[in-house]
Design a protein around this motif. Structure first.
Motif, short mmCIF file in Angstrom:
data_model
loop_
_atom_site.label_atom_id
_atom_site.label_comp_id
_atom_site.label_asym_id
_atom_site.label_seq_id
_atom_site.Cartn_x
_atom_site.Cartn_y
_atom_site.Cartn_z
N HIS A 136 0.86 -1.19 0.00
CA HIS A 136 0.00 0.00 0.00
C HIS A 136 0.89 1.23 0.00
O HIS A 136 1.64 1.47 0.95
CB HIS A 136 -0.92 -0.02 1.23
CG HIS A 136 -1.96 -1.11 1.14
ND1 HIS A 136 -2.40 -1.82 2.23
CD2 HIS A 136 -2.64 -1.58 0.06
CE1 HIS A 136 -3.32 -2.69 1.82
NE2 HIS A 136 -3.47 -2.57 0.51
N GLU A 139 1.44 3.67 2.88
CA GLU A 139 1.94 3.11 4.15
C GLU A 139 3.46 3.13 4.01
O GLU A 139 4.14 2.11 3.93
CB GLU A 139 1.35 1.72 4.35
CG GLU A 139 -0.17 1.80 4.45
CD GLU A 139 -0.89 0.46 4.40
OE1 GLU A 139 -0.23 -0.58 4.40
OE2 GLU A 139 -2.13 0.47 4.36
N ARG A 213 -2.55 4.72 -1.59
CA ARG A 213 -2.66 3.31 -1.20
C ARG A 213 -2.56 2.36 -2.40
O ARG A 213 -1.90 1.34 -2.37
CB ARG A 213 -3.99 3.10 -0.49
CG ARG A 213 -4.29 1.67 -0.10
CD ARG A 213 -5.68 1.62 0.56
NE ARG A 213 -6.14 0.26 0.79
CZ ARG A 213 -5.93 -0.42 1.94
NH1 ARG A 213 -5.25 0.13 2.91
NH2 ARG A 213 -6.40 -1.64 2.07
N HIS A 252 2.75 -3.50 6.38
CA HIS A 252 1.63 -2.56 6.20
C HIS A 252 1.66 -1.48 7.27
O HIS A 252 2.46 -1.54 8.21
CB HIS A 252 0.29 -3.28 6.35
CG HIS A 252 -0.06 -4.15 5.21
ND1 HIS A 252 -0.92 -3.76 4.22
CD2 HIS A 252 0.36 -5.40 4.87
CE1 HIS A 252 -1.05 -4.73 3.34
NE2 HIS A 252 -0.28 -5.74 3.71
N GLU A 253 0.71 -0.55 7.11
CA GLU A 253 0.45 0.39 8.19
C GLU A 253 -1.05 0.55 8.36
O GLU A 253 -1.83 0.37 7.43
CB GLU A 253 1.10 1.74 7.90
CG GLU A 253 2.62 1.67 8.04
CD GLU A 253 3.28 3.03 7.97
OE1 GLU A 253 3.76 3.49 9.00
OE2 GLU A 253 3.29 3.63 6.88
ZN LIG Z 1 -1.85 -1.95 4.16
#
Ligand SMILES: [Zn+2]
Length: 864
Positions: A136, A139, A213, A252-253
């Motif tokens: 993403h 992130e 994203r 990820h974040e």
């Molecule tokens: Zn993510």
């Protein structure tokens, strides 16, 4: 007397001395070269001339740093595995000890041998840990962490990592989604305060639509692993299958206030997840926890992120034998370089990098410590897959009678996943589950049926992708609960409890031919698949005039269904000789079987001059995009036009939509989204007038909402006023009941109102242009519990009649009641124009292949 010795004699006499001197010099130079290269290995700080976390690094610079490490270290290799839509390069770095590196190819082949391959020496196998960063784009901390990770693995001063590299191979993909990431990073760099402002109100914490994203076409690449609709996924799968890692981490974040998340994952786990995969997630999680505890950092496990939907960066690797995991740092597009969180703390990019770097390193450490175990379990996983695969179904049979384009497209997907298949070598009869009729039936095998047996290395993936219904251990899940390929692709297929003997599939000769007369009266082409649409699109771009039949007909012994394209010479005279040339070229380019007929007089049905044969006016298409529109919903349409049928569209932003003159367009597509602001009272009446004057409006998914609330359109959520009152009463009562519900039960309770992506049987009216090319039965993917009643004043082309039409997936009890008698696809005639309602989004994630023709019918055929 001594004479001066000749040079040769001198060498002879001093051979040993010279030889050893040469070796000495060689050693010196090797030492010097390696010493100088090591000394040239720069830290990210020395190379970038800022410290990691001081700013976001743009992708080209990340690539340069990775190249620098590869150039200055003899045990690091960069592999370019593809390019993005915006032409950014995609790389992985492979790093291991020098000793391993010298025989890397043998290790790789030996590893694949353990995974059921036929070549290589499994004794050379070694665990592979694959770290995937920044799927993403916004992130954005993880790509920064990837640079630190590669440096610390290569850094000669770090003796710890060197030990781990002795028995593991590490693969680092620094950025899965460079287009999305640069979209975010460029925006942030242009908008940040200097120094950065931690106030969450500051513009730098408010990324504009569509955010970073997703990839170029605004697809979520972490939903695309199994369907491989995007170029990044397609390229990555080739490389992924060359290595098949034992451990895969997808970095990820999440929201800025969330603590760090790592494995073990939440329920539901897919049934194919093995005991060892479950167990080792815990082992890895404990090791991560050790470091987080030591530093006093907050974290959580076993919540929210489940392992069911097969298209994620954790499930896909899991279904391919790895310990697949998602790691989530608090941050993402809101966080910038530093932001104040709800607990009055400051979250900085440096913190985010450190956390991701720590879990990455800890994962490598624990993998190295368990190297032998990982190796053993990996081999046993694939051994089991080949010999005693899990599940009742032993093979999946795809009938040869399916549309050829659909079969070709399915095989292409199976090839991407390296799933083995063949053609049936038997003609006996078997009992099996029919995907079309949803019941056990007897099926007589035919020699050319396509067969996918479950006893193969990719057995888990086969089960996850083909089984009619995934077993749910918990109804609270993060994503859709039904996706089976025979449903999404509308295939006549069977799941069988016995294994079918197969032989190698011989690809049939492609049918790029024109059958019939030379210089015909007309060319005829069928209308069944998006390949047929791509063929039409090409002809229209070449200025060929095309007609289509609204009723079935027969000519020259061939049957054509409604929707068939009729390309008459009449109307194309000005092209002269070029007319035949263009149609011939197009039939070859798109591998279409075309009938060339010498007359317009049909043997059955209506002649080509009849009113049921319509001129297909090339539509001028506009799509709405921008704030209010779902970026994913828009991206799916954008991608479909450009990458699948190559038909020109104009993208109009909601910002200036009110100033656009709609009469320049024939078709306006409203992707999934929230339109109450975009289509306020005034604009809605402009749109209505445009439709009345002949425009065609196509509304998808939540875009229907604005019409259901308007008096000017016939769409409604309720059959009549009585039903409206009744349903509103029910809803009120339900709310009151839930007010008294214990708080900790609320989440479970709300599930009963949910549809998170389930498959339903529908009835399709294939005599209406919106249903052309379909059978009477169609399976739809329903993504939410919105209900629209049958159109009272319009054509209900596709509807769900009963709640018993649920075929696969989770649907809560309350939501299921709401499904009865609901509209799926319908058309409202308004003046000279139409509104096409597509309540279920047929282009969702571009994987519901069988819905795409509905969308094409809406664009090209409806109203013509
Ligand atoms: Zn993510």
């Amino acid at each position: 007397m001594a004479t001066k010795p000749s040079l040769l004699f001198y060498i002879y006499l001093n051979f040993n001395k010279i030889f050893s001197m040469k070796i000495f010099l060689l050693l010196i130079s090797i030492f010097f070269i390696s010493f100088s290269s090591i000394s040239q290995t720069k830290s990210p700080k020395d190379f970038l001339e800022y410290e990691l976390g001081d700013r976001f690094t743009r992708h080209h610079k990340v690539v340069e740093y990775f190249q620098h490490i590869a150039n200055t270290n003899t045990n690091v290799k960069l592999i370019k595995y593809g390019e993005t839509y915006e032409k950014r390069p995609l790389y992985i770095a492979v790093i291991t000890s020098q000793n391993n590196f010298n025989k890397l190819e043998d290790i790789r082949i030996g590893h694949l041998k353990s995974a059921g391959g036929t070549e290589g020496n499994a004794a050379l196998d070694m665990p592979i840990v694959w770290l995937s960063y920044n799927v993403h784009g916004n992130e954005a901390s993880s790509t920064e962490a990837a640079m630190q990770m590669l440096f610390e693995l290569a850094n000669p001063a770090n003796s710890q990592t060197k030990i781990w590299l002795e028995n593991t191979v590490i693969i680092i993909d620094p950025c899965i989604n460079p287009d999305g990431r640069d979209r975010y990073v460029n925006w942030y760099n242009q908008n940040q305060n200097s120094p950065y402002n931690i106030n969450p109100d500051s513009k730098e914490h408010h990324e504009p639509w569509p955010g970073g994203r997703t990839n170029h076409y605004l697809f979520d690449l972490n939903r695309d692993w199994a369907w491989a609709t995007q170029i990044e996924t397609q390229n990555r799968l080739v490389e992924y299958n060359r290595w098949l890692p034992n451990v895969h981490v997808d970095f990820h974040e999440q929201g800025i206030n969330a603590p760090y998340y790592f494995a073990p994952a939440a329920e539901p786990y897919h049934e194919v997840v093995s005991d060892f995969q479950r167990e080792f997630q815990v082992t890895i999680g404990k090791n991560n926890a050790k470091y987080f505890d030591k530093n006093g950092w907050l974290y959580f496990t076993k919540e929210y992120f489940d392992l069911l939907y097969p298209s994620y960066g954790d499930t896909y690797p899991t279904f391919n034998g790895a310990i697949g995991m998602t790691y989530e740092q608090g941050g993402s597009g809101r966080a910038g370089l530093g932001v104040k969180t709800s607990d009055e703390d400051i979250l900085t990019l440096k913190d985010r990098i450190t956390h991701h770097f720590t879990t990455g390193l800890s994962t490598i450490e624990i993998s190295s410590l368990n190297s032998e175990r990982l190796k053993k379990e990996f081999a046993s996983y694939f051994n089991k897959a080949k010999n005693t695969p899990i599940g009742t179904y032993k093979s999946y049979l795809i009938r040869h009678s399916n549309n050829k384009d659909k079969l070709k497209s399915l095989k292409k997907l199976l090839d991407r996943h390296q799933i083995k298949y063949g053609i049936s070598n038997a003609t006996n009869s078997l009992k099996g589950y029919s995907y079309q009729d949803n019941e056990i039936k007897t099926v007589k095998l035919s020699k050319n049926d396509l067969v996918i047996n479950s006893n193969q290395p990719k057995s888990s993936l086969v089960k996850a992708l083909f089984e009619p219904q995934a077993k749910l251990s918990d109804s609270i899940t993060y994503d859709i609960t039904a996706w089976s390929l025979p449903y999404s692709r509308g295939l006549d297929a069977y799941a069988l409890t016995t294994k079918v003997p197969i032989k190698l599939d011989v690809n049939e000769m492609s049918e790029e031919k024109i059958i019939g007369v030379k210089k015909p009266y007309a060319y005829l082409s069928k209308w069944n698949s998006t390949d047929d649409v791509a063929f039409l699109s090409y002809l229209l771009k070449q200025k060929i005039k095309v007609r289509f039949s609204k009723a079935p007909f027969s000519i020259d012994g061939k049957d054509f269904k409604a929707g068939a394209l009729i390309i008459t010479r009449r109307g194309n005279e000005k092209l002269g000789e070029k007319f035949d040339q263009i149609v011939t070229e197009a039939s070859q380019k798109f591998k279409r079987e075309i009938a060339a007929v010498s007359s317009g007089l049909v043997t059955q049905g209506k002649d080509f001059g009849s009113r049921t044969v319509s001129y297909l006016k090339p539509p001028k298409v506009a799509i709405l995009s921008g704030t209010g529109v779902s970026s994913l919903g828009f991206g799916e349409i954008w991608h479909f036009f450009e990458q699948q049928i190559q038909y020109p569209v104009t993208v109009i932003d909601t910002d200036y939509f009110s100033r656009v003159k709609l009469n320049k367009y024939d078709v306006l597509v409203l992707p999934n989204g929230f339109y109450s602001k975009i289509l306020g009272k005034e604009k809605l009446s402009v749109v209505k007038e445009w439709v009345q004057n002949g425009g065609k409006l196509i509304a998808i998914d939540r875009a229907l909402g604005v019409f259901a609330n308007s008096k000017d359109f016939k769409l409604s959520k309720f059959k009549d006023d009585d039903e409206k009152k009744e349903k509103e009463k029910e809803e009120k009562e339900r709310k009151e009941r839930s007010e008294l519900e214990a708080y900790d039960k609320l989440e479970r309770k709300s599930v009963s109102n949910l549809i998170t992506g389930s498959v339903f049987n529908t009835s399709m009216d294939n005599t209406h242009p919106l249903g052309f090319g379909y059978k009477k039965k169609y399976k739809t993917l329903r993504l939410n519990s919105n209900h629209y009643a049958y159109l009272k004043d319009g054509v209900n082309v596709c509807v769900i009649k009963n709640k018993s039409d649920l075929v696969s997936g989770f649907t809560g009890v309350n939501a299921l009641k709401n499904v009865e008698k609901s509209l799926v696809f319908g058309v409202e005639k308004k003046g000279s124009g139409e509104v096409v309602y597509l309540a279920d989004n047929p282009l969702f994630r571009s994987f519901w292949e069988n819905g795409k023709l509905v969308f094409c019918n809406a664009i090209f055929l409806v109203g013509q």
